[in-house]
Structure formats: C-alpha cells, structure tokens
Motif scaffolding. Structure first.
Motif, PDB file in Angstrom:
ATOM      1  N   LEU A 192     -74.372  31.783  27.158  1.00 50.39           N
ATOM      2  CA  LEU A 192     -74.070  32.654  28.284  1.00 50.39           C
ATOM      3  C   LEU A 192     -75.210  33.654  28.467  1.00 50.39           C
ATOM      4  CD1 LEU A 192     -70.352  33.425  27.543  1.00 50.39           C
ATOM      5  CD2 LEU A 192     -71.207  32.230  29.535  1.00 50.39           C
ATOM      6  N   VAL A 198     -77.071  37.176  28.967  1.00 53.81           N
ATOM      7  CA  VAL A 198     -76.699  38.424  28.299  1.00 53.81           C
ATOM      8  C   VAL A 198     -75.986  39.396  29.222  1.00 53.81           C
ATOM      9  CG1 VAL A 198     -77.611  40.501  27.205  1.00 53.81           C
ATOM     10  CG2 VAL A 198     -78.475  38.288  26.541  1.00 53.81           C
ATOM     11  N   CYS A 199     -76.628  39.711  30.321  1.00 53.15           N
ATOM     12  CA  CYS A 199     -75.988  40.684  31.210  1.00 53.15           C
ATOM     13  C   CYS A 199     -75.830  40.072  32.590  1.00 53.15           C
ATOM     14  CB  CYS A 199     -76.811  41.972  31.278  1.00 53.15           C
ATOM     15  SG  CYS A 199     -76.473  43.058  29.898  1.00 53.15           S
ATOM     16  N   SER A 200     -75.078  39.010  32.671  1.00 60.09           N
ATOM     17  CA  SER A 200     -74.937  38.332  33.957  1.00 60.09           C
ATOM     18  C   SER A 200     -74.072  39.160  34.883  1.00 60.09           C
ATOM     19  CB  SER A 200     -74.311  36.957  33.750  1.00 60.09           C
ATOM     20  OG  SER A 200     -73.108  37.093  33.029  1.00 60.09           O
ATOM     21  N   GLN A 201     -74.397  39.092  36.133  1.00 56.14           N
ATOM     22  CA  GLN A 201     -73.608  39.812  37.120  1.00 56.14           C
ATOM     23  C   GLN A 201     -72.214  39.204  37.219  1.00 56.14           C
ATOM     24  OE1 GLN A 201     -73.999  42.055  40.404  1.00 56.14           O
ATOM     25  NE2 GLN A 201     -74.364  43.068  38.493  1.00 56.14           N
ATOM     26  N   ARG A 246     -69.687  35.947  35.631  1.00 58.59           N
ATOM     27  CA  ARG A 246     -69.592  34.960  34.579  1.00 58.59           C
ATOM     28  C   ARG A 246     -69.170  33.617  35.167  1.00 58.59           C
ATOM     29  NH1 ARG A 246     -65.938  33.007  32.292  1.00 58.59           N
ATOM     30  NH2 ARG A 246     -66.496  31.564  30.638  1.00 58.59           N
TER      31      ARG A 246
END
Lengths: 303, 288
Positions: free
Chosen positions: B25, B27-30, B32
């Motif tokens: 995944l 790390v800091c996806s807007q 999911r």
C-alpha cells in the motif's frame, strides 16, 4: 486578567499588523461567490450548499453511538486529548462570584463542556462558570442533554444547550464580545467555511478572550504516519460497520481528517481572523498531541 | 457457451485483481483504492481486514443476533473456498447454469406475490406465500453482498441467502430460533458453508435446555440425513417451479419434512417493510 491570558500563549509573536506581512503569511482561503462552487466532503466533491446537510446527516446517523465509537476508534485516547485540552485552558476563577462565560461550539455530546465545568469545580472551586453548548445537529445535542442528566449540572444555570451554526451563530442569541473562552473540539473540520467560523469566534469573544481548537491534524513522522494511515483506512470504517452498522459515516470521518489543513496553515487562518497566535511551530501557535494525530490550536483576541 | 465464457472472463478479472493486490500500500495515499469495487456495494478487503471483519462480525452476531448485516458479513468473510464448490454444483446441471446466466433475484419486485397467492393449494408458489404470511416476514430484508471479490461468487452467496426462505417453506418450518438452527444444521451439511457451521455450533448456546435437547434429539438427525441426501439445492431454479406440487418437488429433490415445529406469533417484519416502502413511494411520487 489580560496578562494571565497572554501567559497561556507564552511566546506571542508581536507581529506588525501591516497588510503586506499578513498577506505574505496568509493562506489562500476559498472565497466562493456562488453556491455552485464545490467543496470537499471527505474525498468526494460536493456543491458547497450541500455539504452542511450531508454533514448533518452523518452526525444524526452516528449520534447515538458517538461516544462508544470514539472510545473504540481511539482506544480511549481521545479522553486524554480532551483532558489535556481543557486543563491547558485552566477555565474558571478562584474569585468567588466571578462569572467566566464559555462557549463550546460543535459541542454535541458535551465532552468538553462537562470537562470545563468539572475542572472549574474541582481545581478552582468555581460554581459560577457557565458553558453555552452549541451544535448544528439536534440529535447530537439530545445525546449531550442525556449525558448531562446523569451529572450534577442538570437543571443548573451552568450549562445551556443551543442549536446553532458555527459559521453564523446569530447576533441576537450570541452578541459581540460576550465570552471569555471559545472552544471547538473535533468540529471545525466538518464546517464548510472555516474562516467564517473563525470570524464568528472572534466576534463573540471578549477582548482578552481565548480561542481554543482541538482537531485532528497532520502527522509528520513517516513511520507513525504510515501506521496511522493504515489504521485509519482499514480499521476505522470496519469498526464503524461492526459497532454502528454504518461504514459510510466513518469513511467520511477519516477522509475529512485528511482534507483538513496542516497545523501551519490552520494557525495562519486563525491569525488571519484577527487572533494573536504564538510562533508558527509546535509548542507555539499549536501543540501536537501524539505526534500530530490531534493538535490543540490557541489564539487570543487582543483589544 | 456464453455461460462458460462469462465464467472464464470473470475468473481472469479476479486473477488480475489479486495480482494488483500484491503490491504494498502507498504510504500516504489520498484514497485507499488498491482494489476497485467489482460491483455495486462491493467493499474490497485485504486478508487482515477480512480477518478483522470475520472476528468482529462473529462477536457482534452473538451479542446482537438481530444485526442481520453482521450475520451476512460473517458468512461472506468466512466463506473461503466453499463458494467455488457451490458454483461447481450450479455448473453441473442445465438448471443451475441457467441460474448463473440469468441471475434471478428474490424480492417483492421480482416475484409476483399476488399471482402466487392465486395458485392452487399444494403448489410451491402458494405454499411459499402462505408461509410468508404465516410468519409475517418478507424477502426484502436481505442484506446485499459486500465482501466477496468475484461478482459471480457474490451472486452465488446472494442466491443462497435469498433462497433460505424457500427451504423454510418447503420444510414447513417457522422462523423461531430452534427452526432456524435446524435449518442451519441442514445448510451446513448440504452446502458446506463455514458460517452455517458456526451458527449450528454456537447458536444452540442461546437456547434453554429443553429446546436444545429437542433440537439435538429430533431436528439435528433430520438435518444430517436430509442434508446429505438432498440434490444440490443451490442449482434449483425455484422461480421456474411455482406451479409444481410440493410433495412431488420434495420427492424429486430427495427431501422430507422435519418433525412438526411449534409455531409462534407472526413477526412484524413484513408489516414494517411494507410501511417503509409506502413512505418511500409517497415521498417520491410528487417529484415523478
């Protein structure tokens, strides 16, 4: 009184109020002119005029399980944050008969209001302090009233419940320069027009009054940020499904946290509303809780 | 044939989806969106979330058995490979293949209740409507599928859920706890769904001693024998059999009646659902 309040924000920036400097430090807030402009509702884009009713629906849906869900999602940590939030304000006065007027906006189920009253009573033996609890959602207020019925403040003049919009409290019910303390905890990110909320806060506070906001914020430390991200998007909507049978509201919750401005940006917005804030760093204009998962922003309305 | 091609195409799609899942995944996806939803209402879960949901829904189902959405979620998160077996059963007969192709749904919009009520006494359609009336339930309150990734398997479990009432009607069992548990035992033996097994094992804990004794003395032996001998019920196209005689149907399917059950008061489920529908219609007609 005023020196005491300034003491709260120990390192007040005596920034010259030149318009040039304010504009340099200012963020570019959204200034929509029509209702067809869109804004964010979590990760969705919705017409500005609709956001308020969508948020109202979310909170009507979660109201009855709000406190249980807060405990489940934060594993009880939200209580620590709220305790810290209220104790740092030191509400109340040891002088008998002095009335401190507080307004708790988006106060809903009464977590902050109750803590303010308890702090004043226990630490300062102050039974004259009053809290006006304002929320846009009547269902949340009902839960708050239910909670207060279990306490000694029920029926006393110390707490009052009002349905109201943080962006436009109304000059008739909430006149200018009335309150000593304005608190808003985990509510401002749900408002469509944050600068409007901040200017209303400025309006109703007395000179020397304190603005305090507890809100979810940005985590900067990468490892913690990654874990928090995973937890937010995996566990929280599932907890919402299991405990409350409502995935969508909790999906909105975690998305709205991501959409809220960073600590610096929000501190600038508070300064733009006219408040004096501390240095634009952690420990000054804001204090991060648990690495920035939540953050306490404060500002003072000077004369 | 179209059914076969349809099935292969979907399997390819589900393989593609699983491969895309193999990445880590961001790390800091807007947002999911590692897996995009495959159908309306689909909520893709990774293995950890699936496990979490399985445990959470199991606990919640025990604490509050009226949470139909939690029981449904438990069924979906624990289904595992059993749905593949059920689909195989459907593919083995022309009737089952027809069901997979046409994907009939069972609710008051797709099933003409008034027509069924006018069928002769002893027909399956008439028996079904009479049973619904006697119990005060409606087929409209089934939770849609959320946690199965393959759309066809999602349909299989949806079909299983929607046909549950048909088994009630055929076996002439009411909707009280003992009868539901009897059917859960039957379903566990017949369909092999883990959720049916969980319900069959943990459900009796909620009964008092006499009812539990009766369940194990009379109903469970019936369920074990009947469940094992019955022809694959998932491949039965119930909607084509409204006019069939119930006794003939039971003979054909290799089923027989359980011991006589104790019928309790009607539930208010059907009345409430009807009221909600009327209110919804009333609010939409002015705009129509």
């Amino acid at each position: 009184m005023i020196p005491k309040r300034l003491g709260l924000c120990a390192r007040v920036l005596s920034r010259p109020r030149s318009s040039l400097l304010s504009r340099t430090f200012a963020t570019q807030p959204e200034k929509p002119s029509t209702a067809t402009e869109t804004t964010h509702f979590g990760f969705r884009d919705v017409p500005r005029s609709e956001k308020e009713s969508l948020v109202k629906e979310v909170f009507s849906s979660v109201a009855s399980k709000y406190d249980v869900m807060n405990d489940a999602m934060s594993m009880g940590v939200h209580r620590l944050w709220k305790d810290e939030f209220v104790s740092s304000l030191k509400p109340g006065s040891v002088k008998v008969g002095k009335v401190t007027r507080c307004i708790d906006v988006a106060g809903g189920t009464g977590d902050i209001a109750l803590r303010i009253l308890d702090y004043a009573r226990e630490k300062k033996a102050d039974r004259d302090i009053t809290v006006d609890l304002v929320d846009i959602n009547p269902d949340m207020l009902k839960e708050g009233q239910k909670r207060f019925r279990k306490t000694m403040y029920h029926g006393s003049p110390q707490v009052a419940f009002h349905v109201g919009n943080a962006q436009d409290l109304g000059k008739d019910r909430f006149p200018d320069n009335t309150y000593d303390i304005y608190t808003i905890a985990f509510g401002i990110r749900n408002c469509t027009d944050i600068p409007a909320v901040l200017s209303e806060a400025y309006r109703v506070l007395k000179p020397g009054g304190v603005f305090a906001c507890l809100e979810f914020s940005k985590v900067t430390q990468p490892v913690l940020a990654s874990l928090y991200e995973q937890y937010s998007f995996s566990v929280i909507p599932l907890l919402g499904t299991i405990l409350a049978g409502d995935r969508a509201s909790y999906q909105y919750l975690v998305e709205s946290i991501r959409k809220f401005p960073s600590q610096q940006e929000f501190a600038r917005m508070i300064a733009n509303a006219g408040f004096e804030v501390g240095e634009l760093e952690d420990g000054g204009a804001w204090r991060d809780q648990w690495g920035g998962i939540a953050s306490i922003h404060t500002g003072v309305k000077l004369a | 044939m179209s059914a076969l091609r349809f099935r292969v195409g979907l399997t390819r799609q589900s393989i593609r989806t699983r491969i895309s899942l193999r990445g880590t995944l961001p790390v800091c996806s807007q947002a999911r969106h590692v897996k995009t939803p495959a159908y309306d209402g689909h909520i893709p879960l990774n293995w950890a979330e699936n496990a979490f949901m399985a445990v959470g829904s199991a606990v919640m189902s025990l604490l509050d058995p009226r949470r139909g959405d939690m029981i449904a979620a438990l069924g979906e998160t624990t289904a595992g490979n059993s749905l593949y077996k059920l689909r195989e059963q459907m593919l083995e007969s022309p009737e089952g293949r027809r069901i997979l192709k046409e994907r009939p749904r069972v609710n008051t919009d797709t099933v003409d209740m008034t027509k069924l009520a006018q069928l002769p006494e002893g027909t399956f359609g008439r028996t079904y409507v009479q049973w619904l009336e006697r119990c005060g339930v409606t087929p409209d309150t089934r939770e849609p599928v959320h946690y199965i990734d393959d759309p066809e398997l999602a349909y299989v479990i949806q079909r299983y859920r929607e046909c549950h009432d048909f088994y009630h009607a055929l076996c002439n069992l009411p909707v009280n706890v003992e009868s539901e548990l009897a059917l859960k035992w039957f379903e566990f033996v017949h369909f092999g769904l883990p959720m049916a097994g969980l319900g069959a094992v943990f459900g009796p804990l909620r009964l008092d001693a006499t009812k539990r004794a009766r369940l194990f003395r009379e109903y469970v032996p019936w369920a074990l024998r009947c469940g094992a001998s019955a022809k694959p019920l998932i491949a039965v196209y119930w909607e084509e059999r409204w006019e069939m005689n119930v006794a003939d149907m039971k003979r054909e399917l290799g089923m027989w009646d359980p011991p006589e059950a104790i019928w309790s008061k009607k539930l208010s489920e059907a009345k409430k659902a009807k009221l909600r529908k009327e209110q919804a219609n009333a609010s939409t007609t002015p705009e129509a």
